[in-house]
Write a protein that holds these residues in place. Structure first.
Motif, PDB file in Angstrom:
ATOM      1  N   LEU A  67      -4.173   0.994  -5.145  1.00  0.00           N
ATOM      2  CA  LEU A  67      -3.633   0.416  -6.370  1.00  0.00           C
ATOM      3  C   LEU A  67      -2.154   0.739  -6.518  1.00  0.00           C
ATOM      4  CD1 LEU A  67      -6.484   1.239  -8.922  1.00  0.00           C
ATOM      5  CD2 LEU A  67      -5.988  -0.949  -7.831  1.00  0.00           C
ATOM      6  N   PRO A  68      -1.401  -0.182  -7.094  1.00  0.00           N
ATOM      7  CA  PRO A  68       0.005   0.115  -7.403  1.00  0.00           C
ATOM      8  C   PRO A  68       0.063   1.050  -8.618  1.00  0.00           C
ATOM      9  CG  PRO A  68      -0.586  -2.032  -8.265  1.00  0.00           C
ATOM     10  CD  PRO A  68      -1.769  -1.533  -7.493  1.00  0.00           C
ATOM     11  N   ALA A  69       1.248   1.307  -9.092  1.00  0.00           N
ATOM     12  CA  ALA A  69       1.402   2.130 -10.295  1.00  0.00           C
ATOM     13  C   ALA A  69       0.643   1.461 -11.440  1.00  0.00           C
ATOM     14  CB  ALA A  69       2.871   2.275 -10.648  1.00  0.00           C
ATOM     15  N   ILE A  70      -0.140   2.252 -12.139  1.00  0.00           N
ATOM     16  CA  ILE A  70      -0.980   1.714 -13.211  1.00  0.00           C
ATOM     17  C   ILE A  70      -0.270   1.925 -14.541  1.00  0.00           C
ATOM     18  CG2 ILE A  70      -3.212   1.871 -14.366  1.00  0.00           C
ATOM     19  CD1 ILE A  70      -4.280   3.055 -11.704  1.00  0.00           C
ATOM     20  N   PRO A  71      -0.044   0.837 -15.286  1.00  0.00           N
ATOM     21  CA  PRO A  71       0.595   0.987 -16.602  1.00  0.00           C
ATOM     22  C   PRO A  71      -0.268   1.841 -17.526  1.00  0.00           C
ATOM     23  CG  PRO A  71       0.487  -1.327 -15.947  1.00  0.00           C
ATOM     24  CD  PRO A  71      -0.308  -0.548 -14.963  1.00  0.00           C
ATOM     25  N   ALA A  72       0.365   2.566 -18.418  1.00  0.00           N
ATOM     26  CA  ALA A  72      -0.353   3.459 -19.333  1.00  0.00           C
ATOM     27  C   ALA A  72      -1.357   2.688 -20.187  1.00  0.00           C
ATOM     28  CB  ALA A  72       0.631   4.205 -20.227  1.00  0.00           C
ATOM     29  N   SER A  73      -1.027   1.459 -20.551  1.00  0.00           N
ATOM     30  CA  SER A  73      -1.928   0.680 -21.404  1.00  0.00           C
ATOM     31  C   SER A  73      -3.204   0.273 -20.668  1.00  0.00           C
ATOM     32  CB  SER A  73      -1.218  -0.569 -21.933  1.00  0.00           C
ATOM     33  OG  SER A  73      -0.815  -1.379 -20.845  1.00  0.00           O
ATOM     34  N   ALA A  74      -3.191   0.272 -19.347  1.00  0.00           N
ATOM     35  CA  ALA A  74      -4.359  -0.129 -18.559  1.00  0.00           C
ATOM     36  C   ALA A  74      -5.085   1.062 -17.945  1.00  0.00           C
ATOM     37  CB  ALA A  74      -3.929  -1.087 -17.464  1.00  0.00           C
ATOM     38  N   GLN A  75      -4.537   2.258 -18.098  1.00  0.00           N
ATOM     39  CA  GLN A  75      -5.081   3.434 -17.419  1.00  0.00           C
ATOM     40  C   GLN A  75      -6.554   3.686 -17.743  1.00  0.00           C
ATOM     41  OE1 GLN A  75      -3.357   5.364 -15.104  1.00  0.00           O
ATOM     42  NE2 GLN A  75      -5.396   6.149 -14.719  1.00  0.00           N
ATOM     43  N   ASP A  76      -6.927   3.621 -19.021  1.00  0.00           N
ATOM     44  CA  ASP A  76      -8.321   3.899 -19.408  1.00  0.00           C
ATOM     45  C   ASP A  76      -9.286   2.894 -18.784  1.00  0.00           C
ATOM     46  OD1 ASP A  76      -7.565   6.086 -20.894  1.00  0.00           O
ATOM     47  OD2 ASP A  76      -7.562   5.010 -22.814  1.00  0.00           O
ATOM     48  N   GLU A  77      -8.924   1.617 -18.846  1.00  0.00           N
ATOM     49  CA  GLU A  77      -9.799   0.584 -18.302  1.00  0.00           C
ATOM     50  C   GLU A  77      -9.916   0.702 -16.778  1.00  0.00           C
ATOM     51  OE1 GLU A  77     -10.451  -4.250 -18.443  1.00  0.00           O
ATOM     52  OE2 GLU A  77      -8.786  -3.362 -19.541  1.00  0.00           O
ATOM     53  N   VAL A  78      -8.810   0.992 -16.119  1.00  0.00           N
ATOM     54  CA  VAL A  78      -8.837   1.151 -14.662  1.00  0.00           C
ATOM     55  C   VAL A  78      -9.670   2.367 -14.281  1.00  0.00           C
ATOM     56  CG1 VAL A  78      -7.412   1.656 -12.636  1.00  0.00           C
ATOM     57  CG2 VAL A  78      -6.670  -0.077 -14.277  1.00  0.00           C
ATOM     58  N   THR A  79      -9.506   3.462 -14.983  1.00  0.00           N
ATOM     59  CA  THR A  79     -10.280   4.672 -14.706  1.00  0.00           C
ATOM     60  C   THR A  79     -11.771   4.415 -14.894  1.00  0.00           C
ATOM     61  OG1 THR A  79      -8.426   6.045 -15.406  1.00  0.00           O
ATOM     62  CG2 THR A  79     -10.590   7.098 -15.336  1.00  0.00           C
ATOM     63  N   ARG A  80     -12.124   3.713 -15.957  1.00  0.00           N
ATOM     64  CA  ARG A  80     -13.522   3.385 -16.234  1.00  0.00           C
ATOM     65  C   ARG A  80     -14.094   2.499 -15.112  1.00  0.00           C
ATOM     66  NH1 ARG A  80     -12.731   1.912 -21.046  1.00  0.00           N
ATOM     67  NH2 ARG A  80     -12.393  -0.297 -20.653  1.00  0.00           N
ATOM     68  N   ASN A  81     -13.334   1.523 -14.647  1.00  0.00           N
ATOM     69  CA  ASN A  81     -13.816   0.638 -13.592  1.00  0.00           C
ATOM     70  C   ASN A  81     -13.875   1.344 -12.241  1.00  0.00           C
ATOM     71  OD1 ASN A  81     -14.446  -2.010 -14.743  1.00  0.00           O
ATOM     72  ND2 ASN A  81     -12.321  -1.992 -15.399  1.00  0.00           N
ATOM     73  N   LEU A  82     -12.967   2.270 -11.974  1.00  0.00           N
ATOM     74  CA  LEU A  82     -13.045   3.058 -10.739  1.00  0.00           C
ATOM     75  C   LEU A  82     -14.305   3.924 -10.734  1.00  0.00           C
ATOM     76  CD1 LEU A  82      -9.310   4.117 -10.237  1.00  0.00           C
ATOM     77  CD2 LEU A  82     -10.633   2.500  -8.842  1.00  0.00           C
ATOM     78  N   ALA A  83     -14.643   4.484 -11.888  1.00  0.00           N
ATOM     79  CA  ALA A  83     -15.884   5.262 -11.995  1.00  0.00           C
ATOM     80  C   ALA A  83     -17.093   4.355 -11.799  1.00  0.00           C
ATOM     81  CB  ALA A  83     -15.953   5.957 -13.350  1.00  0.00           C
ATOM     82  N   GLN A  84     -17.001   3.132 -12.281  1.00  0.00           N
ATOM     83  CA  GLN A  84     -18.098   2.190 -12.109  1.00  0.00           C
ATOM     84  C   GLN A  84     -18.266   1.828 -10.629  1.00  0.00           C
ATOM     85  OE1 GLN A  84     -17.708  -1.454 -14.329  1.00  0.00           O
ATOM     86  NE2 GLN A  84     -19.912  -1.802 -14.294  1.00  0.00           N
ATOM     87  N   LEU A  85     -17.179   1.728  -9.879  1.00  0.00           N
ATOM     88  CA  LEU A  85     -17.275   1.485  -8.434  1.00  0.00           C
ATOM     89  C   LEU A  85     -18.044   2.611  -7.748  1.00  0.00           C
ATOM     90  CD1 LEU A  85     -13.692   0.166  -7.581  1.00  0.00           C
ATOM     91  CD2 LEU A  85     -15.824  -1.143  -7.528  1.00  0.00           C
TER      92      LEU A  85
END
Length: 148
Positions: free
Chosen positions: A64-82
């Motif tokens: 993943l590229p640099a993750i914007p702060a506004s998307a961090q929670d959603e990206v973290t949640r989806n990575l855990a789902q993976l």
């Protein structure tokens, strides 16, 4: 003339019928108890001696590229789902050893896992793309393989 059986014939028919029912029930119970037993006397099937393997998938987080702060929670949640999806697929792999035909693992485990991972990776890309450039090429990270 009466159609009823004489008393001694009734007993004989009842006794014979009861004995037949007991014998049939015993045969069914014995057949059920012996189902799956090999005639070689206790050897394990060769397919069950080896482990079913594990499912390995490409790491999405490292690509993943640099993750914007506004998307961090959603990206973290989806990575855990993976990670959860892979864990569930590995559990299903162990639970279904010996089932299905030659393409069972591909059709019943790896195929659906790839579909789930594709949707999750797309959600990650969409979350990042809301405030930054949407990352390209993440779909190639959805496919997983079976390692022995």
């Amino acid at each position: 003339m009466s159609r009823a059986l004489p008393k001694y014939n009734k007993r004989r028919v009842g006794l014979a019928g009861g004995a037949a029912a007991v014998a049939l029930t015993g045969a069914v119970i014995a057949g059920t108890a012996l189902a799956g037993e090999s005639s070689k006397g206790g050897g394990a099937d060769a397919r069950t001696l080896a482990g079913p393997g594990t499912i390995s998938c490409p790491d999405v987080a490292s690509r993943l590229p640099a993750i914007p702060a506004s998307a961090q929670d959603e990206v973290t949640r989806n990575l855990a789902q993976l990670d959860q999806q892979v864990a569930e697929a590995n559990k299903r792999l162990v639970d279904t050893v010996g089932q299905g035909g030659p393409n069972f693992v591909q059709n019943a485990i790896l195929g659906p896992l790839e579909d789930k991972r594709t949707a999750t990776v797309n959600r990650i890309a969409t979350a990042i793309g809301r405030t930054a450039d949407r990352p390209a090429g993440l779909d190639s990270l959805a496919a997983c393989t079976l390692t022995k």
